[in-house]
Write a protein that holds these residues in place. Structure first.
Motif, PDB file in Angstrom:
ATOM      1  N   ARG A  99       0.853  -1.195   0.000  1.00 46.30           N
ATOM      2  CA  ARG A  99       0.000   0.000   0.000  1.00 46.30           C
ATOM      3  C   ARG A  99       0.889   1.246   0.000  1.00 46.30           C
ATOM      4  NH1 ARG A  99      -5.205   0.607   0.204  1.00 46.30           N
ATOM      5  NH2 ARG A  99      -6.163   2.358   1.242  1.00 46.30           N
ATOM      6  N   ILE A 100       0.515   2.229  -0.815  1.00 44.43           N
ATOM      7  CA  ILE A 100       1.269   3.479  -0.935  1.00 44.43           C
ATOM      8  C   ILE A 100       0.506   4.578  -0.219  1.00 44.43           C
ATOM      9  CG2 ILE A 100       2.242   5.202  -2.506  1.00 44.43           C
ATOM     10  CD1 ILE A 100       2.384   2.954  -4.629  1.00 44.43           C
ATOM     11  N   VAL A 101       1.201   5.272   0.685  1.00 44.84           N
ATOM     12  CA  VAL A 101       0.614   6.372   1.456  1.00 44.84           C
ATOM     13  C   VAL A 101       1.359   7.649   1.095  1.00 44.84           C
ATOM     14  CG1 VAL A 101       0.226   7.296   3.773  1.00 44.84           C
ATOM     15  CG2 VAL A 101       0.064   4.841   3.385  1.00 44.84           C
ATOM     16  N   VAL A 102       0.617   8.702   0.788  1.00 46.15           N
ATOM     17  CA  VAL A 102       1.236  10.005   0.582  1.00 46.15           C
ATOM     18  C   VAL A 102       0.934  10.855   1.803  1.00 46.15           C
ATOM     19  CG1 VAL A 102      -0.719  10.986  -0.712  1.00 46.15           C
ATOM     20  CG2 VAL A 102       1.545  11.982  -0.974  1.00 46.15           C
ATOM     21  N   ILE A 103       1.971  11.493   2.315  1.00 45.12           N
ATOM     22  CA  ILE A 103       1.827  12.363   3.471  1.00 45.12           C
ATOM     23  C   ILE A 103       1.620  13.790   2.984  1.00 45.12           C
ATOM     24  CG2 ILE A 103       2.987  13.321   5.488  1.00 45.12           C
ATOM     25  CD1 ILE A 103       4.357  10.610   5.841  1.00 45.12           C
ATOM     26  N   CYS A 104       0.594  14.427   3.532  1.00 45.10           N
ATOM     27  CA  CYS A 104       0.292  15.819   3.223  1.00 45.10           C
ATOM     28  C   CYS A 104       0.241  16.614   4.529  1.00 45.10           C
ATOM     29  CB  CYS A 104      -1.060  15.947   2.519  1.00 45.10           C
ATOM     30  SG  CYS A 104      -1.136  15.157   0.902  1.00 45.10           S
ATOM     31  N   GLY A 105       0.379  17.907   4.417  1.00 41.69           N
ATOM     32  CA  GLY A 105       0.261  18.776   5.579  1.00 41.69           C
ATOM     33  C   GLY A 105       1.110  20.015   5.400  1.00 41.69           C
ATOM     34  N   SER A 106       0.944  20.916   6.334  1.00 40.74           N
ATOM     35  CA  SER A 106       1.719  22.142   6.324  1.00 40.74           C
ATOM     36  C   SER A 106       3.198  21.821   6.497  1.00 40.74           C
ATOM     37  CB  SER A 106       1.248  23.056   7.469  1.00 40.74           C
ATOM     38  OG  SER A 106       2.105  24.171   7.575  1.00 40.74           O
ATOM     39  N   ILE A 107       4.023  22.557   5.790  1.00 42.45           N
ATOM     40  CA  ILE A 107       5.466  22.351   5.859  1.00 42.45           C
ATOM     41  C   ILE A 107       5.989  22.593   7.277  1.00 42.45           C
ATOM     42  CG2 ILE A 107       7.674  23.240   4.968  1.00 42.45           C
ATOM     43  CD1 ILE A 107       6.083  21.385   3.075  1.00 42.45           C
ATOM     44  N   ARG A 108       5.232  23.317   8.094  1.00 43.08           N
ATOM     45  CA  ARG A 108       5.667  23.537   9.485  1.00 43.08           C
ATOM     46  C   ARG A 108       5.722  22.230  10.265  1.00 43.08           C
ATOM     47  NH1 ARG A 108       0.530  26.877  11.840  1.00 43.08           N
ATOM     48  NH2 ARG A 108       0.672  27.796   9.792  1.00 43.08           N
ATOM     49  N   PHE A 109       5.126  21.166   9.709  1.00 41.15           N
ATOM     50  CA  PHE A 109       5.089  19.871  10.381  1.00 41.15           C
ATOM     51  C   PHE A 109       6.086  18.878   9.786  1.00 41.15           C
ATOM     52  CE2 PHE A 109       0.630  21.469  10.892  1.00 41.15           C
ATOM     53  CZ  PHE A 109       0.741  21.750  12.247  1.00 41.15           C
ATOM     54  N   MET A 167       6.125  14.868   9.909  1.00 39.26           N
ATOM     55  CA  MET A 167       6.059  14.078   8.681  1.00 39.26           C
ATOM     56  C   MET A 167       7.127  12.997   8.687  1.00 39.26           C
ATOM     57  SD  MET A 167       5.281  16.809   5.672  1.00 39.26           S
ATOM     58  CE  MET A 167       3.872  17.904   5.749  1.00 39.26           C
ATOM     59  N   ARG A 168       8.326  13.326   9.173  1.00 38.89           N
ATOM     60  CA  ARG A 168       9.385  12.315   9.260  1.00 38.89           C
ATOM     61  C   ARG A 168       8.967  11.202  10.224  1.00 38.89           C
ATOM     62  NH1 ARG A 168      12.473  16.959   8.847  1.00 38.89           N
ATOM     63  NH2 ARG A 168      12.671  17.144  11.102  1.00 38.89           N
ATOM     64  N   ASP A 169       8.363  11.580  11.360  1.00 35.01           N
ATOM     65  CA  ASP A 169       7.887  10.576  12.317  1.00 35.01           C
ATOM     66  C   ASP A 169       6.798   9.699  11.695  1.00 35.01           C
ATOM     67  OD1 ASP A 169       9.614  11.680  14.195  1.00 35.01           O
ATOM     68  OD2 ASP A 169       8.033  12.795  15.242  1.00 35.01           O
ATOM     69  N   ALA A 170       5.864  10.318  10.979  1.00 36.22           N
ATOM     70  CA  ALA A 170       4.788   9.569  10.324  1.00 36.22           C
ATOM     71  C   ALA A 170       5.365   8.643   9.261  1.00 36.22           C
ATOM     72  CB  ALA A 170       3.768  10.530   9.710  1.00 36.22           C
ATOM     73  N   ASP A 171       6.376   9.108   8.541  1.00 38.66           N
ATOM     74  CA  ASP A 171       7.043   8.291   7.533  1.00 38.66           C
ATOM     75  C   ASP A 171       7.586   7.028   8.195  1.00 38.66           C
ATOM     76  OD1 ASP A 171       8.693   7.166   5.570  1.00 38.66           O
ATOM     77  OD2 ASP A 171       9.652   9.055   5.050  1.00 38.66           O
ATOM     78  N   VAL A 179      -2.848  13.000   6.424  1.00 33.39           N
ATOM     79  CA  VAL A 179      -2.642  14.423   6.702  1.00 33.39           C
ATOM     80  C   VAL A 179      -2.046  14.536   8.102  1.00 33.39           C
ATOM     81  CG1 VAL A 179      -3.738  16.682   6.924  1.00 33.39           C
ATOM     82  CG2 VAL A 179      -4.575  15.051   5.219  1.00 33.39           C
ATOM     83  N   VAL A 180      -0.901  15.200   8.173  1.00 31.25           N
ATOM     84  CA  VAL A 180      -0.148  15.319   9.417  1.00 31.25           C
ATOM     85  C   VAL A 180      -0.312  16.729   9.977  1.00 31.25           C
ATOM     86  CG1 VAL A 180       2.196  15.302  10.365  1.00 31.25           C
ATOM     87  CG2 VAL A 180       1.518  13.574   8.702  1.00 31.25           C
ATOM     88  N   GLY A 181      -0.473  16.805  11.294  1.00 38.50           N
ATOM     89  CA  GLY A 181      -0.488  18.087  11.986  1.00 38.50           C
ATOM     90  C   GLY A 181      -1.864  18.497  12.469  1.00 38.50           C
ATOM     91  N   ASP A 182      -1.841  19.499  13.342  1.00 37.20           N
ATOM     92  CA  ASP A 182      -3.080  19.974  13.965  1.00 37.20           C
ATOM     93  C   ASP A 182      -3.610  21.254  13.332  1.00 37.20           C
ATOM     94  OD1 ASP A 182      -1.214  21.785  14.877  1.00 37.20           O
ATOM     95  OD2 ASP A 182      -1.568  21.405  17.002  1.00 37.20           O
ATOM     96  N   TYR A 183      -3.192  21.501  12.092  1.00 28.85           N
ATOM     97  CA  TYR A 183      -3.622  22.681  11.346  1.00 28.85           C
ATOM     98  C   TYR A 183      -3.716  22.300   9.882  1.00 28.85           C
ATOM     99  CZ  TYR A 183      -2.894  26.916   8.583  1.00 28.85           C
ATOM    100  OH  TYR A 183      -2.994  27.897   7.646  1.00 28.85           O
ATOM    101  N   VAL A 184      -4.753  22.779   9.209  1.00 33.81           N
ATOM    102  CA  VAL A 184      -4.917  22.559   7.769  1.00 33.81           C
ATOM    103  C   VAL A 184      -5.090  23.918   7.110  1.00 33.81           C
ATOM    104  CG1 VAL A 184      -6.422  21.616   5.980  1.00 33.81           C
ATOM    105  CG2 VAL A 184      -5.891  20.243   8.001  1.00 33.81           C
ATOM    106  N   GLY A 185      -4.109  24.311   6.301  1.00 40.85           N
ATOM    107  CA  GLY A 185      -4.191  25.559   5.558  1.00 40.85           C
ATOM    108  C   GLY A 185      -4.806  25.345   4.189  1.00 40.85           C
ATOM    109  N   ASP A 186      -4.788  26.405   3.394  1.00 42.09           N
ATOM    110  CA  ASP A 186      -5.428  26.355   2.081  1.00 42.09           C
ATOM    111  C   ASP A 186      -4.834  25.290   1.157  1.00 42.09           C
ATOM    112  OD1 ASP A 186      -7.127  28.398   2.845  1.00 42.09           O
ATOM    113  OD2 ASP A 186      -5.903  29.973   1.927  1.00 42.09           O
ATOM    114  N   SER A 187      -3.506  25.184   1.128  1.00 39.25           N
ATOM    115  CA  SER A 187      -2.868  24.201   0.232  1.00 39.25           C
ATOM    116  C   SER A 187      -3.235  22.779   0.641  1.00 39.25           C
ATOM    117  CB  SER A 187      -1.346  24.363   0.255  1.00 39.25           C
ATOM    118  OG  SER A 187      -0.984  25.599  -0.303  1.00 39.25           O
ATOM    119  N   THR A 188      -3.158  22.499   1.930  1.00 41.00           N
ATOM    120  CA  THR A 188      -3.497  21.158   2.404  1.00 41.00           C
ATOM    121  C   THR A 188      -4.977  20.872   2.193  1.00 41.00           C
ATOM    122  OG1 THR A 188      -1.715  21.281   4.036  1.00 41.00           O
ATOM    123  CG2 THR A 188      -3.386  19.580   4.378  1.00 41.00           C
ATOM    124  N   ARG A 189      -5.812  21.868   2.423  1.00 35.77           N
ATOM    125  CA  ARG A 189      -7.255  21.712   2.198  1.00 35.77           C
ATOM    126  C   ARG A 189      -7.514  21.349   0.730  1.00 35.77           C
ATOM    127  NH1 ARG A 189     -10.704  23.685   5.693  1.00 35.77           N
ATOM    128  NH2 ARG A 189      -9.176  25.208   6.392  1.00 35.77           N
TER     129      ARG A 189
END
Length: 129
Positions: free
Chosen positions: A24-34, A38-42, A95-105
């Protein structure tokens, strides 16, 4: 007599992944501040036996690839296109992090428009919840 239905590109990709017996292939998305999250989720996803694709680098930090603002903006557009291709390739989105901005949305909406399941490290930020 009806003509045989042609496979869509998505169906061809799914069939090829099945034939190749890909995990299974998972793509991680989220604000770059996270990026650290993202490395931990990876690591968690990889340890769980999944193939992970994610943003490679924080382009806003000093030492980015481009110092010229025009080149940097063009690179940002190309990287956005590349990330959407990663979403098309993936079986699901995390989706990683506790914030979703416009790009992630927009990435979440794109993934859902393709029928991709979307998971959240912080489900409360799901814009459609």
């Amino acid at each position: 007599m009806s003509l045989p239905r042609l496979s869509t590109p998505e169906e061809k990709l799914a069939a090829a992944k099945e034939e190749l017996n890909l995990l299974r292939i998972v793509v991680i998305c989220g604000s770059i501040r996270f990026m650290a999250e993202m490395r931990d989720a990876d690591l968690r996803e990889t340890t769980a036996g999944r193939i992970v694709v994610k943003p490679v680098r924080d382009m806003k930090s000093p030492g980015g690839f481009c110092s010229d603002p025009v080149e940097a903006e063009a690179l940002k557009v190309r990287l956005g296109d590349l990330h959407r291709a990663k979403i098309r390739l993936a079986d699901e989105v995390l989706v990683v992090g506790d914030y979703v901005g416009d790009s992630t949305r927009a990435e979440i909406a794109y993934a859902r428009s393709l029928g991709k399941p979307v998971r959240f490290t912080h489900p409360e930020v799901d814009p459609d919840a």
